[in-house]
Enzyme design. Structure first.
Site, mmCIF file in Angstrom:
data_model
loop_
_atom_site.group_PDB
_atom_site.id
_atom_site.type_symbol
_atom_site.label_atom_id
_atom_site.label_comp_id
_atom_site.label_asym_id
_atom_site.label_seq_id
_atom_site.Cartn_x
_atom_site.Cartn_y
_atom_site.Cartn_z
ATOM 1 N N TYR A 312 0.693 -1.168 0.007
ATOM 2 C CA TYR A 312 -0.015 0.014 0.055
ATOM 3 C C TYR A 312 0.746 1.212 0.025
ATOM 4 O O TYR A 312 1.977 1.319 0.629
ATOM 5 C CB TYR A 312 -0.915 0.043 1.301
ATOM 6 C CG TYR A 312 -2.104 -1.000 1.297
ATOM 7 C CD1 TYR A 312 -2.375 -2.030 0.025
ATOM 8 C CD2 TYR A 312 -2.385 -1.371 2.253
ATOM 9 C CE1 TYR A 312 -3.250 -2.754 0.021
ATOM 10 C CE2 TYR A 312 -3.301 -2.399 2.544
ATOM 11 C CZ TYR A 312 -3.895 -3.154 1.240
ATOM 12 O OH TYR A 312 -4.847 -4.169 1.349
ATOM 13 N N GLU A 389 -18.301 -0.362 22.524
ATOM 14 C CA GLU A 389 -19.315 -0.088 21.619
ATOM 15 C C GLU A 389 -19.976 1.289 21.568
ATOM 16 O O GLU A 389 -20.524 1.909 21.085
ATOM 17 C CB GLU A 389 -20.326 -1.333 21.488
ATOM 18 C CG GLU A 389 -19.818 -2.496 20.832
ATOM 19 C CD GLU A 389 -20.821 -3.691 21.085
ATOM 20 O OE1 GLU A 389 -20.807 -4.619 20.208
ATOM 21 O OE2 GLU A 389 -21.586 -3.753 21.904
#
Length: 412
Positions: A312, A389
């Site tokens: 990348y 979360e």
């Protein structure tokens, strides 16, 4: 080219976004956990793709499925004509066996969402629901890029080749992606102008000599000391050929040779990774590495085959976009949650392919587990990593804010 000046919007425009995102939290968590239980790797993610499609049902979006990869592109058209903006969420998992003890842990051995891509998908899908409620405020289109194959498979490049940047009918003008990060406080957004992640290339070196008995090395051509000398020479190269203010990391991560104690092997192998923060340093190392290995091998009478496999590129944020993302984080999440990163990370990301073509920004979203100091939390790519979360609504709100900001209707 001078960076584009981005005028600020009134605070009221974003005042309710976080609350709206929090209202979507049950949906976001349900989707995240469903994907977490059934992780898939690589470019073809049939179960994940279907789960995403179900999550988008009922929304006024145009769906485009990938042909060469298992991607999903959704286009939400605003109430007024205008440019297109792209929001990315990657979908693939890693080859790890989960050991978090979570009641929604992976049901598949040797496959786990250990880099949080399940949270990215869930946040992006909920952002689509949130923005659908604000469609009349959008002067343009939002392209939701649900991408497979980020973990080494160049999934973003595949989607670009399939036309994701033109999915709205006109070229995407701005792009934004978030990455969950367990080693920062929950809800904190971290971004910086310029390079934020490194390039990542791998190298393989095969050193060939002549095998023989370990008691008589003078009758053999031993590739082991040649390979060992290459390790030191490569480290010296980085410190002597690369500008210290243009950082580079070269790590030899695997050396393999031989079968037993009294045999000089025929070959030795080196393998490793190269990380840089500029294409200039990247090109220099890719040029120097084979030359150095070949010359060291010649000094030991060995033949050498050295190969550098491009990975990348550098993930580089547009300065104006990064600054605007931090401003938006201050407005949407609170000033205390927006932080400019002092320095890049040397990991890599294939969102870099998008940022090579479109001005945009990549940012991290903190999700440290409650009761754990961020520096002690299991990191991304650990089979024990756990994400709070409670961070998810912050990501949903930031995705929505970026699109609303980029596609704001012209003042009358």
């Amino acid at each position: 080219m001078e960076p584009t000046e981005l005028p600020s919007l009134p605070d009221a425009r974003f005042a309710g976004l976080l609350a709206e995102a929090q209202a979507l939290q049950p949906r976001t968590v349900e989707l995240r956990r469903a994907i977490h239980r059934r992780p898939e790797q690589g470019l073809e993610l049939p179960e994940t793709q279907q789960t995403v499609l179900r999550a988008l049902e009922g929304l006024p979006v145009e769906i485009i499925r990938g042909t060469s990869v298992g991607s999903v592109t959704a286009v939400l058209r605003g109430g007024l004509p205008g440019p297109a903006v792209l929001l990315r969420g990657d979908m693939d998992a890693l080859p790890l066996t989960e050991e978090t003890g979570a009641d929604y842990a992976s049901e598949l051995e040797d496959s786990m969402h250990a880099c949080g891509h399940d949270t990215h998908v869930a946040m992006l899908a909920s952002a689509a629901h949130l923005l659908a409620r604000h469609v009349d405020e959008l002067a343009g289109s939002v392209v939701f890029m649900f991408q497979p194959g980020e973990e080494g498979y160049h999934g973003a490049r595949h989607m670009i080749h399939e036309g994701v940047l033109d999915a709205a009918g006109s070229r995407v003008e701005r792009a934004f992606a978030l990455h969950i990060y367990a080693n920062a406080p929950t809800g904190q957004l971290l971004c910086r102008p310029g390079p934020i992640l490194a390039s990542a290339d791998r190298f393989d070196v095969l050193v060939s000599g002549k095998g023989g008995h370990g008691s008589a090395p003078h009758h053999a051509i031993d590739p082991v000391p040649a390979a060992a000398a290459m390790v030191g020479a490569l480290q010296t190269m980085v410190t002597r050929r690369i500008n210290v203010f243009d950082p580079a990391v070269l790590s030899v991560t695997r050396i393999a040779a031989g079968t037993t104690s009294n045999i000089i092997p025929e070959t030795a192998e080196l393998e490793g990774t190269i990380r840089t923060l500029s294409e200039r340093a990247r090109a220099r190392i890719r040029e120097e590495l084979p030359r150095i290995c070949e010359h060291v091998g010649e000094a030991h009478h060995c033949r050498v085959s050295a190969d550098v496999e491009p990975g990348y590129p550098v993930t580089a944020n547009d300065p104006a976009m990064a600054d605007r993302v931090l401003e938006l984080a201050g407005e949407v999440l609170g000033a205390e949650r927006a932080e400019t990163m002092a320095e890049p990370l040397m990991g890599a990301e294939d969102f870099s392919y998008v940022l090579q073509r479109v001005p945009g920004a990549f940012a991290f979203l903190g999700a440290c587990p409650p009761g754990t100091p961020p520096e002690e939390a299991a990191p991304n790519h650990s089979n024990r990593v756990h994400y709070d979360e409670d961070a998810l609504p912050h990501g949903v709100a930031m995705y929505a804010a970026f699109a609303l900001d980029a596609l704001r209707a012209p003042a009358h």
